[in-house]
Design a protein around this motif. Structure first.
Motif, short mmCIF file in Angstrom:
data_model
loop_
_atom_site.label_atom_id
_atom_site.label_comp_id
_atom_site.label_asym_id
_atom_site.label_seq_id
_atom_site.Cartn_x
_atom_site.Cartn_y
_atom_site.Cartn_z
N MET A 156 -47.82 10.23 -48.45
CA MET A 156 -48.04 9.71 -46.90
C MET A 156 -46.71 10.62 -45.93
N ASN A 157 -47.56 11.62 -45.23
CA ASN A 157 -46.21 12.52 -43.83
C ASN A 157 -46.68 12.20 -42.56
N LYS A 158 -46.13 11.00 -42.10
CA LYS A 158 -45.84 10.88 -40.75
C LYS A 158 -45.05 10.35 -39.75
N GLU A 159 -43.95 11.96 -39.82
CA GLU A 159 -43.24 11.80 -38.59
C GLU A 159 -43.28 11.44 -37.19
N TRP A 160 -42.04 10.68 -36.99
CA TRP A 160 -41.83 9.86 -35.55
C TRP A 160 -41.79 11.04 -35.21
N ALA A 166 -38.86 6.35 -33.06
CA ALA A 166 -40.03 5.26 -32.87
C ALA A 166 -40.96 5.11 -31.90
N ASP A 167 -39.50 4.82 -30.94
CA ASP A 167 -40.40 4.93 -29.51
C ASP A 167 -38.99 5.21 -29.01
N MET A 177 -36.29 3.38 -28.96
CA MET A 177 -35.15 3.79 -30.01
C MET A 177 -35.28 4.81 -29.88
N ASP A 217 -39.84 16.89 -41.58
CA ASP A 217 -40.01 16.32 -43.38
C ASP A 217 -40.07 17.65 -44.34
N ARG A 229 -38.67 3.40 -42.39
CA ARG A 229 -39.99 4.57 -41.26
C ARG A 229 -41.62 4.62 -40.41
N GLU A 230 -41.85 3.29 -41.39
CA GLU A 230 -43.00 2.88 -41.96
C GLU A 230 -43.70 1.72 -40.83
N ALA A 251 -41.20 0.90 -38.55
CA ALA A 251 -40.92 1.33 -37.20
C ALA A 251 -42.11 1.76 -36.19
N SER A 252 -43.02 2.96 -36.69
CA SER A 252 -44.24 3.60 -36.19
C SER A 252 -45.18 2.17 -36.19
N TYR A 312 -44.69 -0.95 -35.71
CA TYR A 312 -44.54 -1.91 -34.35
C TYR A 312 -44.81 -0.77 -33.04
N ALA A 313 -44.53 0.61 -32.99
CA ALA A 313 -43.86 1.31 -32.31
C ALA A 313 -46.26 0.89 -32.02
#
Ligand SMILES: [Fe+2]
Ligand SMILES: [Fe+2]
Ligand SMILES: [Fe+2]
Lengths: 94, 312
Positions: free
Chosen positions: A1-5, A29-30, A33, B93, B295-296, B298-299, B301-302
């Motif tokens: 799983m690779n989802k960088e902010w 994330a937003d 933040m 990453d 991290r998940e 927060a994503s 939620y955004a």
């Protein structure tokens, strides 16, 4: 799983009356933040009174390899500078 | 064509013109910088662990606040440096993955344990001191984002070293047990600290290229000698000694001579067999894995807020 902010560019006004200046970037994330993280990362010693954050993907930049052509029009216009004009020393306050 | 670009590039460097992320650069320069900057970032992040070990046991509220602020600074340094490396085209990453898989190195000093409170003093004085010695010249590194990050780092480092020296000074003026504790810390940290400058010049084949590219301004041995000279004088103020019987002022060289460095130990620690290598990496991996849900979340939620905005 690779989802960088996403990456954000951070701009800080160091004192009232000065411009915001680019200081670096960070992940968040937003926007909210990003501002909070920017406070912790870039203003731990009261370096700022205001923070702007812009998602990096929204920044469009000029291309350094085209710098020659891009700035060429300003090259031969020395008359845009006050020092171009030769005035007698007697002229004061100009 | 390629040759021409390389010449233009080197000419800029020779004229002290900074290279910015979108400028053309040789692939080797890019890769060397990614390695150097990310290793530096990893060192800042892993470097929080030995000191973090003492935050809850700091002897006073004053010391605790100071140590917290210092460790928080190190987190910041890691972030400045990771961002600088990202401008070269590697993702955050990917860098974490390199650290967690053991492919990337970090400064081997952080693989030593912090056994007593005096170690907080020794780390501040010697480890941050050595880091500063390394980092000040990097404020003029040829790659713009790296140089700018180092300027910020260096501004913050100086309090790190001073608070460490102050801890040792306080202990050295305390009772016999406190004085011994300070001396014991110096005995354990001195040699690993001077190893921080890396192998001797004849053992560091990349130095010449790095100096030509101005991502290194002094050789390992030059910086190490400077550091030894400064510490040999400062330790006198502490009334303590550095654990090297060969440490003597050499009038003709104008420098302190010092004893042989145990490079076997250095390479052992670099290759993963230091006292704490496994602990440090496990702590980093655990922090990364334990943080996954944050991290998940927060994503998510955004994302949710974004789609709500679209509807409204
Ligand atoms: Fe640091
Ligand atoms: Fe550092
Ligand atoms: Fe530090």
């Amino acid at each position: 799983m690779n989802k960088e902010w996403p990456l954000w560019e951070i701009f800080i006004r160091s004192r009232q009356g000065l411009d915001h200046k680019h200081v670096g970037s960070l992940h968040a994330a937003d926007a909210q933040m990003a501002i909070e993280n920017a406070r912790d990362v870039y203003t731990r010693r009261m370096e700022g009174v205001s923070i702007w954050v812009v998602e990096s993907k929204h920044i469009h930049a000029s291309n350094p390899t085209e710098a020659g052509e891009l700035y060429d029009p300003a090259n031969d216009k020395a008359y845009r500078h006050p020092t171009f004009y030769d005035l007698p020393d007697e002229v004061k306050h100009m | 064509m390629e040759k021409n670009l390389e010449d233009i590039f080197q000419d800029k460097i020779d004229r002290e013109i900074r290279i910015e992320p979108k400028d053309w650069m040789p692939e080797k320069y890019r890769q060397t910088l990614i390695r150097q900057i990310s290793q530096h970032a990893h060192s800042e992040i892993v470097g929080m662990l030995p000191e973090g070990n003492w935050i809850t046991r700091a002897p006073s509220l004053r010391r605790k606040s100071i140590l917290l602020a210092k460790v928080q600074d190190e987190a910041g340094h890691g972030l400045y440096l990771y961002s600088a490396a990202e401008t070269l085209g590697i993702t955050r990453d990917e860098m974490y993955e390199q650290l967690h898989s053991g492919r990337a190195k970090y400064s081997s000093i952080f693989n030593y344990p912090t056994l007593s409170w005096a170690d907080m003093g020794a780390i501040g004085w010697l480890v941050d001191g050595a880091a500063i010695m390394n980092q000040v010249p990097l404020c003029r590194a040829s790659f713009g984002p790296y140089a700018r990050a180092m300027v910020r780092v260096c501004k913050e480092e100086s309090f790190h070293q001073r608070q460490g020296f102050e801890i040792l000074l306080t202990l050295s003026r305390g009772n016999e047990a406190q004085k011994n504790m300070a001396q014991d810390a110096l005995n354990r940290w001195w040699w690993p600290s001077i190893m921080m400058f890396g192998p001797t010049d004849d053992e560091s084949p990349n130095t010449i290229q790095s100096m030509r590219w101005k991502i290194k301004r002094f050789t390992n041995d030059e910086l190490r000698q400077k550091f030894v000279d400064i510490c040999a004088d400062q330790v006198k103020i502490l009334g303590l000694t550095l654990p090297d019987k060969d440490l003597t002022w050499n009038e003709t060289r104008g420098h302190y001579d010092f004893g042989p460095i145990n490079w076997d130990e250095f390479w052992q620690v670099v290759s993963g067999n230091g006292p704490c290598n496994r602990d440090r990496l496990n702590a980093r991996k655990k922090a990364w894995e334990d943080g996954a849900w944050v991290r998940e979340a927060a994503s998510a939620y955004a994302e949710k807020k974004k789609s709500e905005q679209k509807v409204a």
